[in-house]
Design an enzyme around this catalytic site. Structure first.
Site, PDB file in Angstrom:
ATOM      1  N   GLU A  78       8.294   6.651  -7.270  1.00 28.06           N
ATOM      2  CA  GLU A  78       7.283   6.916  -6.242  1.00 28.06           C
ATOM      3  C   GLU A  78       7.581   8.247  -5.563  1.00 28.06           C
ATOM      4  O   GLU A  78       8.733   8.512  -5.226  1.00 28.06           O
ATOM      5  CB  GLU A  78       7.341   5.781  -5.212  1.00 28.06           C
ATOM      6  CG  GLU A  78       6.390   5.931  -4.046  1.00 28.06           C
ATOM      7  CD  GLU A  78       6.568   4.776  -3.049  1.00 28.06           C
ATOM      8  OE1 GLU A  78       5.889   3.760  -3.203  1.00 28.06           O
ATOM      9  OE2 GLU A  78       7.390   4.906  -2.127  1.00 28.06           O
ATOM     10  N   TYR A 123       0.079  10.762  -2.376  1.00 27.89           N
ATOM     11  CA  TYR A 123       0.958   9.667  -2.801  1.00 27.89           C
ATOM     12  C   TYR A 123       0.771   9.455  -4.292  1.00 27.89           C
ATOM     13  O   TYR A 123      -0.371   9.409  -4.773  1.00 27.89           O
ATOM     14  CB  TYR A 123       0.578   8.378  -2.048  1.00 27.89           C
ATOM     15  CG  TYR A 123       1.280   7.139  -2.569  1.00 27.89           C
ATOM     16  CD1 TYR A 123       2.470   6.703  -2.004  1.00 27.89           C
ATOM     17  CD2 TYR A 123       0.751   6.413  -3.635  1.00 27.89           C
ATOM     18  CE1 TYR A 123       3.127   5.586  -2.476  1.00 27.89           C
ATOM     19  CE2 TYR A 123       1.399   5.283  -4.126  1.00 27.89           C
ATOM     20  CZ  TYR A 123       2.588   4.883  -3.545  1.00 27.89           C
ATOM     21  OH  TYR A 123       3.233   3.776  -4.027  1.00 27.89           O
TER      22      TYR A 123
END
Lengths: 288, 370
Positions: B185, B100
């Site tokens: 993101e 992530y």
């Protein structure tokens, strides 16, 4: 006394000749603010509202002794205006425009840190030290001098609460608009520090809302404060993921909820009231 | 403004971040054609909601026939209130590891914040804090390569994977800055056959900065009514109650909803008529409230810069031109209060002074509350 601005504050208005700048310059003069000059690159040399218009903030500082600026220029030019004011040596810069890009605000705040200036906003209604000075767009008639320090994110809601305080006989040392954007120069924490140091402020009112965690951060400081704090938080009925008008007022991924703010503030010893009309009586009770 | 996945990936790719091959399609035929080139493929609904996979918005195809079949299932389907009009056909990747990475704005620090974890994927919300690396960037000086290396190392990565992730972090920060993002993101950032690739991406742009980014396709967000009010230039959010609400100022509007709920009422919307709105926009906003066909309308005004007589005139204008067929409760105090109250009274509308009394009344006339 008062915090951040007082009767020695000498104000330059950036964007004074525009509609908003012109109207509010008039209102500030009526209130008694020492507005000493305006700027407008295209109207330099003219006289507006009885004040000289300069091409730059530096001239207003040198010629008229300005030490604070209030900015009314369009959002796209707000960053340049703020840098100019800070660079010219203004120690207080009030940024009225909304819709200032957040990356611009980040740089403005970094530059203010570097130069030791205080930036209020952007997207703020400004600040007022009743009876001394007003740098902002709030109505003139709802404040009076007194012992309460008020700090809020939102304009109209803070007017509602200021008027209720005034009606209850509770005047204010200073009322500060933190601004509704995600990144602003002065947060609750900074303003509460000033109120704690100010000998005339006897109690503080914090008007917060959902989104971000400035209220939780303020709670950390409130723990150490000697003065009582009453808080009202707006946005109980707001659903997650929806932006409630302010760019900062949004519950994202479970963060910024009203409940976490209420719990943090109460744990820190603040009195958190449910409804805005309960603020004044809560303050009265704490002041005895 | 949130960007669709295909647009977000396009921006990442433009900055040099590896993404799988993909093609945007509007029809089942186009999908079948695309699957000839991209196979095996994931066919992904392009809507701005999370949890697409679980809701049936992502399906897989090995060949054109399967592509046509899953496309016909996804195209036109209703996904959490949004009709799927486009799908993104993307090369399916063999996932070995999921990371992530994101860049966002930390409001308290007032600085950009990079977050990264070697434990990426759908469960990122539940990953323990100790597995998430958090670093601020001093934007006055900008992102530095050492910081990207540091973060990748702290994620627990080594060797070539660490190098690739550090490169991607540098580019991700570049995306954040140059695209004026509120959030960028990549989750998951995957390792596939030794290569690190962005398997999914979110890119939320700062609406306030769109003037610096011409030519972006309009992405319609919100309900049809929300879009209509946005065009008037006011902040509006639909809620699921039935008392329509107008107030001036965002904080005041939120407090008004809270007050209704406090007395057991159910607000139908958030509407900020602005801190200093004049007659015309206020009348337009009133019109929207009437169109919502609520059980009652509650107008809560503290006149500071807003003038009470302007608000009263707007209400009267709407009443005369199109009618207000539901109970109306008005609370009006502040600048030019008496003028405003008089204007309303001549039309048979009473105004309250106290917000609490007015909110109670609005709940009562809507037939709600305790």
């Amino acid at each position: 006394m008062a915090i951040i601005i007082n009767d020695e504050t000498r104000v330059v208005v950036q964007g004074m000749t525009g509609n908003q700048g012109s109207f509010h310059t008039g209102q500030m003069l009526l209130y008694g603010t020492k507005v000493v000059a305006g700027t407008s690159p295209s109207k330099a040399g003219q006289v507006h509202q009885g004040l000289p218009v300069f091409a730059s903030v530096r001239e207003a500082v040198v010629e008229r002794g300005a030490n604070a600026s209030i900015i009314f220029v369009p959002a796209a030019g707000a960053k340049d205006a703020a840098f100019e004011a800070i660079d010219a040596g203004c120690s207080v810069v009030v940024m009225i425009p909304e819709h200032v890009p957040v990356q611009d605000s980040i740089l403005i705040v970094e530059y203010a840190r570097f130069k030791g200036a205080k930036v209020i906003g952007p997207n703020t209604f400004g600040l007022i030290s009743p009876g001394k000075s007003k740098m902002g767009i709030m109505p003139n008639h709802i404040y009076k001098p007194g012992p309460v320090g008020l700090v809020a994110r939102s304009g109209t809601l803070s007017y509602e609460i200021a008027a209720a305080l005034t009606n209850a006989g509770l005047g204010q040392t200073t009322a500060v608009g933190m601004g509704g954007d995600p990144v602003v120069g002065q947060v609750f924490n900074d303003v509460l520090h000033e109120f704690e140091r100010d000998p005339e402020t006897k109690a503080c009112v914090l008007v917060g809302e959902i989104g971000g965690s400035a209220e939780e951060e303020a709670a950390e400081f409130i723990k150490t404060m000697t003065k009582p704090v009453v808080a009202y938080l707006a946005g109980r009925a707001a659903p997650p993921g929806k932006r409630m008008g302010h760019a900062g007022a949004i519950i994202e991924r479970g963060r910024g909820t009203l409940e976490s703010k209420r719990m943090a503030l109460e744990a820190a010893g603040a009195t958190v009231v449910e409804m805005p009309w309960e603020v004044a009586s809560a303050v009265k009770k704490l002041l005895g | 403004m949130k960007l669709y996945e295909y647009l977000a990936k396009g921006r990442l790719q433009a900055h040099g971040i590896p993404v799988p091959p993909g093609k945007l399609c509007q029809t089942a035929d186009e999908v079948a054609e695309a699957v000839k080139e991209i196979s095996p493929a994931a066919v992904k609904a392009q809507v701005l909601v999370g949890g697409r996979g679980k809701a049936g918005g992502i399906k897989f195809a090995q060949n054109p026939e399967e592509g046509r079949k899953v496309a016909s299932e996804i195209l036109g389907m209703n996904l959490k209130g949004y009709t799927v009009e486009q799908v993104y056909v993307e090369g399916k990747i063999d996932v070995e590891r999921e990371f992530y990475v994101s860049v966002t704005v930390d409001r308290n620090a007032r600085r950009p914040l990079i977050m990264a974890s070697a434990h990426g994927g759908v469960e990122i919300e539940d990953v323990e804090d100790k597995y998430i690396v958090r670093r601020h960037v001093d934007e006055a000086f900008g992102m530095q390569p050492f910081l990207a290396r540091d973060i990748a190392a702290e994620m627990g990565l080594t060797g070539d994977i660490q190098k690739q992730v550090a490169q991607i972090l540098l580019k991700l920060y570049e995306v954040f800055r140059t695209e004026d993002a509120e959030l960028v993101e990549i989750n998951p950032l995957v390792v596939s056959q030794g290569k690190v690739i962005a398997a999914d991406a979110r890119l939320n742009l700062d609406d306030a900065a769109l003037f610096r980014h011409q030519g972006l396709p309009e992405v319609a967000e919100g309900t049809p009514l929300e879009q209509r009010v946005k065009e008037i230039g006011l902040a509006f959010v639909e809620l699921d109650g039935d008392i329509a609400v107008m107030a001036n100022g965002a904080g005041m509007a939120m407090a008004t909803l809270d007050a209704l709920q406090h007395y057991g009422g159910r607000p139908a919307n958030f509407l900020d008529a602005g801190g200093g709105a004049s007659v015309e926009p206020t009348a337009q906003a009133m019109g929207v409230l009437v169109d919502m066909n609520p059980k009652a309308i509650f107008v809560n005004i503290f006149g500071g810069i807003t003038r009470c007589d302007d608000v009263a005139n707007a209400i009267v204008q709407v009443k005369k031109t199109r009618g207000i067929p539901v109970p109306l409760v008005v609370r009006l105090v502040g600048t030019n209060e008496q003028e405003g109250v008089d204007i309303l009274r001549r039309e048979g509308i009473d105004a309250f002074r106290e917000m609490s009394e007015a909110a109670q009344k609005a709940v009562a006339v809507a037939g709600e509350g305790r």
